[in-house]
Design a protein around this motif. Sequence first.
Motif, PDB file in Angstrom:
ATOM      1  N   MET A 171      34.797  36.813   7.444  1.00 26.19           N
ATOM      2  CA  MET A 171      34.504  36.764   8.860  1.00 26.19           C
ATOM      3  C   MET A 171      34.404  38.195   9.361  1.00 26.19           C
ATOM      4  SD  MET A 171      36.808  35.209  11.962  1.00 26.19           S
ATOM      5  CE  MET A 171      36.006  33.671  12.319  1.00 26.19           C
ATOM      6  N   ASP A 172      33.530  38.397  10.312  1.00 19.85           N
ATOM      7  CA  ASP A 172      33.407  39.686  10.967  1.00 19.85           C
ATOM      8  C   ASP A 172      34.063  39.602  12.332  1.00 19.85           C
ATOM      9  OD1 ASP A 172      31.475  41.453   9.282  1.00 19.85           O
ATOM     10  OD2 ASP A 172      30.669  39.430   9.198  1.00 19.85           O
ATOM     11  N   ALA A 173      34.648  40.701  12.757  1.00 21.97           N
ATOM     12  CA  ALA A 173      35.328  40.749  14.047  1.00 21.97           C
ATOM     13  C   ALA A 173      34.912  42.007  14.794  1.00 21.97           C
ATOM     14  CB  ALA A 173      36.839  40.736  13.847  1.00 21.97           C
ATOM     15  N   SER A 174      34.910  41.907  16.106  1.00 21.13           N
ATOM     16  CA  SER A 174      34.622  43.052  16.968  1.00 21.13           C
ATOM     17  C   SER A 174      35.862  43.368  17.796  1.00 21.13           C
ATOM     18  CB  SER A 174      33.457  42.725  17.908  1.00 21.13           C
ATOM     19  OG  SER A 174      33.381  43.681  18.954  1.00 21.13           O
ATOM     20  N   LEU A 175      36.206  44.643  17.839  1.00 22.74           N
ATOM     21  CA  LEU A 175      37.355  45.070  18.631  1.00 22.74           C
ATOM     22  C   LEU A 175      36.930  45.633  19.985  1.00 22.74           C
ATOM     23  CD1 LEU A 175      39.504  46.808  15.874  1.00 22.74           C
ATOM     24  CD2 LEU A 175      39.389  44.399  16.505  1.00 22.74           C
ATOM     25  N   ASN A 176      35.620  45.624  20.262  1.00 21.53           N
ATOM     26  CA  ASN A 176      35.141  46.187  21.529  1.00 21.53           C
ATOM     27  C   ASN A 176      33.893  45.454  21.991  1.00 21.53           C
ATOM     28  OD1 ASN A 176      34.662  47.763  23.751  1.00 21.53           O
ATOM     29  ND2 ASN A 176      34.198  49.623  22.609  1.00 21.53           N
ATOM     30  N   VAL A 195      28.039  44.904  20.860  1.00 21.52           N
ATOM     31  CA  VAL A 195      29.201  44.510  20.059  1.00 21.52           C
ATOM     32  C   VAL A 195      29.591  45.735  19.234  1.00 21.52           C
ATOM     33  CG1 VAL A 195      30.080  42.909  18.329  1.00 21.52           C
ATOM     34  CG2 VAL A 195      28.367  42.139  19.970  1.00 21.52           C
ATOM     35  N   LYS A 196      30.790  46.257  19.473  1.00 17.54           N
ATOM     36  CA  LYS A 196      31.181  47.533  18.866  1.00 17.54           C
ATOM     37  C   LYS A 196      32.469  47.414  18.057  1.00 17.54           C
ATOM     38  CE  LYS A 196      28.767  49.990  22.385  1.00 17.54           C
ATOM     39  NZ  LYS A 196      27.461  50.107  21.901  1.00 17.54           N
ATOM     40  N   ASP A 197      32.763  48.463  17.304  1.00 14.90           N
ATOM     41  CA  ASP A 197      33.966  48.566  16.469  1.00 14.90           C
ATOM     42  C   ASP A 197      34.143  47.310  15.615  1.00 14.90           C
ATOM     43  OD1 ASP A 197      36.178  49.662  15.316  1.00 14.90           O
ATOM     44  OD2 ASP A 197      37.438  49.577  17.097  1.00 14.90           O
ATOM     45  N   LYS A 198      33.152  47.086  14.745  1.00 12.95           N
ATOM     46  CA  LYS A 198      33.125  45.873  13.914  1.00 12.95           C
ATOM     47  C   LYS A 198      33.975  46.047  12.666  1.00 12.95           C
ATOM     48  CE  LYS A 198      28.424  45.163  15.475  1.00 12.95           C
ATOM     49  NZ  LYS A 198      27.023  45.261  15.099  1.00 12.95           N
ATOM     50  N   ARG A 199      34.640  44.976  12.285  1.00 14.68           N
ATOM     51  CA  ARG A 199      35.485  44.948  11.085  1.00 14.68           C
ATOM     52  C   ARG A 199      35.171  43.697  10.279  1.00 14.68           C
ATOM     53  NH1 ARG A 199      40.054  48.253  12.612  1.00 14.68           N
ATOM     54  NH2 ARG A 199      39.102  49.747  14.040  1.00 14.68           N
ATOM     55  N   ARG A 200      35.288  43.797   8.971  1.00 12.75           N
ATOM     56  CA  ARG A 200      35.120  42.637   8.089  1.00 12.75           C
ATOM     57  C   ARG A 200      36.506  42.173   7.666  1.00 12.75           C
ATOM     58  NH1 ARG A 200      30.553  41.108   4.672  1.00 12.75           N
ATOM     59  NH2 ARG A 200      29.686  41.032   6.749  1.00 12.75           N
ATOM     60  N   VAL A 201      36.754  40.876   7.774  1.00 14.26           N
ATOM     61  CA  VAL A 201      38.040  40.294   7.381  1.00 14.26           C
ATOM     62  C   VAL A 201      37.812  39.482   6.111  1.00 14.26           C
ATOM     63  CG1 VAL A 201      39.970  38.853   8.098  1.00 14.26           C
ATOM     64  CG2 VAL A 201      38.708  40.171   9.811  1.00 14.26           C
ATOM     65  N   ALA A 202      38.517  39.818   5.061  1.00 15.33           N
ATOM     66  CA  ALA A 202      38.366  39.145   3.765  1.00 15.33           C
ATOM     67  C   ALA A 202      38.851  37.700   3.836  1.00 15.33           C
ATOM     68  CB  ALA A 202      39.145  39.904   2.702  1.00 15.33           C
ATOM     69  N   SER A 258      49.217  45.336  18.243  1.00 15.72           N
ATOM     70  CA  SER A 258      48.382  46.072  19.193  1.00 15.72           C
ATOM     71  C   SER A 258      46.887  45.903  18.938  1.00 15.72           C
ATOM     72  CB  SER A 258      48.751  47.556  19.151  1.00 15.72           C
ATOM     73  OG  SER A 258      48.474  48.065  17.865  1.00 15.72           O
ATOM     74  N   VAL A 259      46.495  45.025  18.010  1.00  9.33           N
ATOM     75  CA  VAL A 259      45.082  44.808  17.715  1.00  9.33           C
ATOM     76  C   VAL A 259      44.540  43.709  18.622  1.00  9.33           C
ATOM     77  CG1 VAL A 259      43.397  44.150  15.965  1.00  9.33           C
ATOM     78  CG2 VAL A 259      45.381  45.516  15.323  1.00  9.33           C
ATOM     79  N   ASP A 260      43.487  44.033  19.368  1.00  8.10           N
ATOM     80  CA  ASP A 260      42.863  43.084  20.289  1.00  8.10           C
ATOM     81  C   ASP A 260      41.467  42.754  19.778  1.00  8.10           C
ATOM     82  OD1 ASP A 260      41.991  41.563  22.430  1.00  8.10           O
ATOM     83  OD2 ASP A 260      41.655  43.280  23.733  1.00  8.10           O
ATOM     84  N   VAL A 261      41.309  41.590  19.160  1.00 11.27           N
ATOM     85  CA  VAL A 261      40.007  41.153  18.668  1.00 11.27           C
ATOM     86  C   VAL A 261      39.268  40.505  19.826  1.00 11.27           C
ATOM     87  CG1 VAL A 261      38.798  39.652  17.048  1.00 11.27           C
ATOM     88  CG2 VAL A 261      40.882  40.842  16.325  1.00 11.27           C
ATOM     89  N   ASP A 262      38.068  41.011  20.115  1.00 12.62           N
ATOM     90  CA  ASP A 262      37.296  40.518  21.254  1.00 12.62           C
ATOM     91  C   ASP A 262      36.284  39.439  20.891  1.00 12.62           C
ATOM     92  OD1 ASP A 262      38.611  42.237  22.962  1.00 12.62           O
ATOM     93  OD2 ASP A 262      37.064  43.764  22.902  1.00 12.62           O
ATOM     94  N   ALA A 263      35.808  39.441  19.635  1.00  9.12           N
ATOM     95  CA  ALA A 263      34.778  38.480  19.241  1.00  9.12           C
ATOM     96  C   ALA A 263      34.785  38.314  17.729  1.00  9.12           C
ATOM     97  CB  ALA A 263      33.404  38.967  19.692  1.00  9.12           C
ATOM     98  N   TYR A 264      34.238  37.186  17.269  1.00  7.54           N
ATOM     99  CA  TYR A 264      34.027  36.995  15.838  1.00  7.54           C
ATOM    100  C   TYR A 264      32.543  36.827  15.598  1.00  7.54           C
ATOM    101  CZ  TYR A 264      33.787  31.949  16.843  1.00  7.54           C
ATOM    102  OH  TYR A 264      33.453  30.723  17.345  1.00  7.54           O
ATOM    103  N   GLY A 265      32.094  37.231  14.409  1.00  3.79           N
ATOM    104  CA  GLY A 265      30.673  37.226  14.110  1.00  3.79           C
ATOM    105  C   GLY A 265      30.309  36.339  12.950  1.00  3.79           C
ATOM    106  N   VAL A 266      29.105  35.784  13.037  1.00  6.47           N
ATOM    107  CA  VAL A 266      28.532  34.969  11.973  1.00  6.47           C
ATOM    108  C   VAL A 266      27.263  35.683  11.504  1.00  6.47           C
ATOM    109  CG1 VAL A 266      27.620  32.717  11.330  1.00  6.47           C
ATOM    110  CG2 VAL A 266      29.407  32.875  13.088  1.00  6.47           C
ATOM    111  N   PRO A 267      27.224  36.161  10.254  1.00  5.47           N
ATOM    112  CA  PRO A 267      26.063  36.898   9.759  1.00  5.47           C
ATOM    113  C   PRO A 267      24.787  36.061   9.749  1.00  5.47           C
ATOM    114  CG  PRO A 267      27.941  37.139   8.276  1.00  5.47           C
ATOM    115  CD  PRO A 267      28.292  36.064   9.266  1.00  5.47           C
ATOM    116  N   SER A 268      23.651  36.746   9.767  1.00  5.52           N
ATOM    117  CA  SER A 268      22.350  36.077   9.655  1.00  5.52           C
ATOM    118  C   SER A 268      22.308  35.253   8.384  1.00  5.52           C
ATOM    119  CB  SER A 268      21.224  37.112   9.622  1.00  5.52           C
ATOM    120  OG  SER A 268      21.170  37.804  10.839  1.00  5.52           O
TER     121      SER A 268
END
Length: 87
Positions: A1-6, A22-29, A38-48
Amino acid sequence: MDASLNWTCGDSTYASWTATCVKDKRRVAPGGKLGGGSVDVDAYGVPSGCTLWVTVNGTSYIRGSGWYKITNLQTAKVTHVSCTGGP
């Protein structure tokens, strides 16, 4: 899953996979976690090319490609993934 912190997409709750707001993207295994403390995840992403079955605070969704805003009180958990060609 991908996540955005901003999330800088205003009041929108959806943005395209290629959106620049959608900024400061992270990949979650798989089986991994991002958030808490203190981590605030703002959104989750679904790849193309992918579809995710996601549970957000007990409600299930089937999501196609894009970014989906969540609040700091919500938890998103992927329950199934289907991709054509891989993310």
